[in-house]
Design an enzyme around this catalytic site. Sequence first.
Site, PDB file in Angstrom:
ATOM      1  N   CYS A   1      -1.931   7.352  -1.851  1.00 44.44           N
ATOM      2  CA  CYS A   1      -1.991   7.543  -0.672  1.00 44.44           C
ATOM      3  C   CYS A   1      -1.676   9.110  -0.497  1.00 44.44           C
ATOM      4  CB  CYS A   1      -0.962   6.841   0.205  1.00 44.44           C
ATOM      5  SG  CYS A   1       0.316   6.258  -0.629  1.00 44.44           S
TER       6      CYS A   1
ATOM      7  N   ARG B   1       2.806   2.966 -12.734  1.00 46.22           N
ATOM      8  CA  ARG B   1       4.180   2.398 -12.407  1.00 46.22           C
ATOM      9  C   ARG B   1       4.774   2.154 -13.700  1.00 46.22           C
ATOM     10  NH1 ARG B   1       2.074  -0.750  -6.879  1.00 46.22           N
ATOM     11  NH2 ARG B   1       0.911   1.212  -6.051  1.00 46.22           N
TER      12      ARG B   1
ATOM     13  N   GLN C   1      -6.749   0.340  -8.474  1.00 42.61           N
ATOM     14  CA  GLN C   1      -6.643  -0.127  -7.283  1.00 42.61           C
ATOM     15  C   GLN C   1      -8.011   0.104  -6.752  1.00 42.61           C
ATOM     16  OE1 GLN C   1      -3.364   1.558  -5.634  1.00 42.61           O
ATOM     17  NE2 GLN C   1      -2.296  -0.383  -5.347  1.00 42.61           N
TER      18      GLN C   1
ATOM     19  N   ASP D   1      -8.400   0.912  -3.736  1.00 39.95           N
ATOM     20  CA  ASP D   1      -7.502   1.499  -2.507  1.00 39.95           C
ATOM     21  C   ASP D   1      -8.432   1.970  -1.567  1.00 39.95           C
ATOM     22  OD1 ASP D   1      -5.179   1.634  -1.633  1.00 39.95           O
ATOM     23  OD2 ASP D   1      -4.540   3.331  -2.832  1.00 39.95           O
TER      24      ASP D   1
ATOM     25  N   HIS E   1      -7.603   4.103   2.399  1.00 42.06           N
ATOM     26  CA  HIS E   1      -6.633   4.502   3.538  1.00 42.06           C
ATOM     27  C   HIS E   1      -7.417   4.668   4.903  1.00 42.06           C
ATOM     28  CE1 HIS E   1      -4.394   5.362  -0.143  1.00 42.06           C
ATOM     29  NE2 HIS E   1      -3.632   4.806   0.718  1.00 42.06           N
TER      30      HIS E   1
ATOM     31  N   LYS F   1       3.896  -4.844   5.508  1.00 38.17           N
ATOM     32  CA  LYS F   1       2.607  -5.124   4.997  1.00 38.17           C
ATOM     33  C   LYS F   1       2.465  -6.598   5.061  1.00 38.17           C
ATOM     34  CE  LYS F   1       5.444  -5.740   0.589  1.00 38.17           C
ATOM     35  NZ  LYS F   1       5.501  -5.690  -0.794  1.00 38.17           N
TER      36      LYS F   1
ATOM     37  N   HIS G   1      -2.876   1.365   4.912  1.00 38.38           N
ATOM     38  CA  HIS G   1      -3.164   1.510   3.262  1.00 38.38           C
ATOM     39  C   HIS G   1      -3.675  -0.044   2.986  1.00 38.38           C
ATOM     40  CE1 HIS G   1       0.044   4.599   2.482  1.00 38.38           C
ATOM     41  NE2 HIS G   1       0.426   4.433   3.556  1.00 38.38           N
TER      42      HIS G   1
END
Length: 651
Positions: free
Chosen positions: A335, A364, A382, A384, A386, A466, A512
């Site tokens: 992000c 992570r 991911q 991912d 946004h 979330k 997200h």
Amino acid sequence: MVRVHLPDGATREIAPASTAADLAASISPSLAKRMVAAAIDGQVRDLSTPLPDGATVELIGRDDPRALELIRHDLAHVLAEAVQSLWPGTKTAIGPAIEHGFYYDFERDTPFTPEDLPVIEQRMREIIAARTPFTCEEWSRDDARAHFHAAGETYKLALLDAIPEGEPVKIYRQGEWLDLCRGPHMRTTGDAGTAFRLTRVAGAYWRGDSNNPMLSRIYGVAFADKATLDAHMTMMAEAEKRDHRRLGREMNLFHFEEVAPGSVFWHPKGWRLFQTLIGYMRDRQEQAGYVEVNSPDIMDRTLWETSGHWQNYRANMFLAETVDDREYALKPMNCPGHMLIYGQGTKSYRDLPLKLAEFGKVHRYEPSGALHGLLRVRSFTQDDAHIYCTPDQLTEECLKVNDLVLSIYRDFGFEDVRIKLSTRPENRIGSDESWDRSEAALREALDRAGHPYTIFEGEGAFYGPKLEYVLRDAIGRDWQCGTLQVDFNLPERFGTTYVAPSGEKLAPVMLHRALFGSLERFTGILIEHHAGHLPLWLAPVQAVVATVTGAADDWAAEVARTLKAAGLRVETDLRNEKIGYKVREHALAKIPVQIALGGREAEERTVTIRRRGATDTTTLSLEDAVQLLMSEAMAPAAAPNEQVSHEGMTE
RNA sequence: GCCGGUUUAGCUCAGCUGGUAGAGCGUCUGAUUUGUAAUCAGGGGGUCGGGGGUUCGAGUCCCUCAACCGGCACCA
């Protein structure tokens, strides 16, 4: 007299203070023998419960589904008695019934070992054979406190103190042994039956809090009868066979190394599967109006301070220091990088919703004990994205993401998806007002979609609430895959704006979202879901062309070349082996299509196809085979109603 | 991270109370040219997870670190 109603609508009159057991006896002695509990106005209670006037009473036999929890809970008590009789002085904590069985938590100087389990189990069977009656007694708090104090049962004292004033303190006794317990229980230890097994010893924190001491937990599985228990054990053994860690090695998809715990070494076949998934998602997202970007893996500390990760997430971050003393961090999320991309140039309301997607690899530092094959790793990719939108567009965009993720799961055969809604945690950034709005948007989207969901208070991310989309693995463990998070905070922290129709600069709302979640995890779940038998469109090797004799080598080469030209993933097997040997090997390798070529096929320019799992074969022309396999190997088509929306014009 | 367990050949595993390692499958070589779940014969392959200690001697006993497995806690 007291009147009670039976489930069939009949009404019976019984003497005042009669119990459920008395009622059963009044109906028939044989019925009384078979019953183990009663549902009084829908609540499962002991047979010894006195029946109130006007109650509806249903007697419960041992094979009633509602008795299963009693069987398991009874066994927990039997387990605790067995342990305390074997090792006096062991303290007991809690022992509930759980899915498939039960456990009991103990504190003991020397922890249990797996070798103790058969010994305990044997003692349990003795206690069960004794058919000792369970009796319920109501004690005064002082008596209970005195008893557990004298017995050194410190955890029971804590549990006792947690019982609200005014509620009765109930003690269940089985012979000499007794326990503080809410109940209910069946008539005797014998009702628990023998269809159980102690399965494992494990550590578990008292009250589930890692600040508390760790207790020793003993787990057992239990069912109403031996056949069901056996079926369960068989299922567990089957589940073990489809464990993705085992299949990953057998199918040569990936491996792990000690030098990189929690990070995957993808082999050619595994990587092909991985890339197939990315390709599929890329198509689906493009159709849904996303644009793909890419952001750096390593960025300066100051960025993470701006985003709040440095303050809230540093313990989970891999840090990197350079010779010039700058502090960097490997991105744990995409992000902040996307905020910087958004921030390039002025954005108009006409640009919104803007959907930036990235197949970014995040790192992570997960606790060592959490690592688990592909399903819990320290570096993962991911899918991912946004979504930047106006507050007005928020709910609509949440709904679109929800539709998209469920549609994608359907393409993979996951129909039963559970959704969790996690709300504001203790450790968070942003105002209560923005949290209110975020949580409301998610709720509204779910309500409009009409999909059931469960709320988890306080489990949201530090920057926003979330949704989590949960899939279940081969042995019943749940794994979060997709996620959708609403965030008013990051745009504010980064000073991100768009120009509204009024000319005013306003902060966009940000979503997200990741649909597979982690490509690694999704791959692992797919492997388990299919037990390695990946559907044709996903299989790393879709077909093997195997020769019967060397005389077919040229034809095999031509067939393979033709199939590859048609876009199929094909390997050839020209080895000097019998066809039976080759068939066996490729069947074990879970190859969906085997094509055997001998002299006949070479002569007639045909191919003989054998499908995975089948024992029969089909011979057809090469052209027909190409047509057939090509049509089958296509990725599932995107739903036609998901079109590129209006903002496609701005590109 | 915490509790327990495990770590021996590429894989699955055996190795009793300490006396410097074995099997099956795979791999390699040779023979066999084969019709739908294992053709035959032979040959290689291990500093027994890393480090330290006890002992005349350690795969085996002790300490320590790591990874993995099962739970618990964690999971933006």
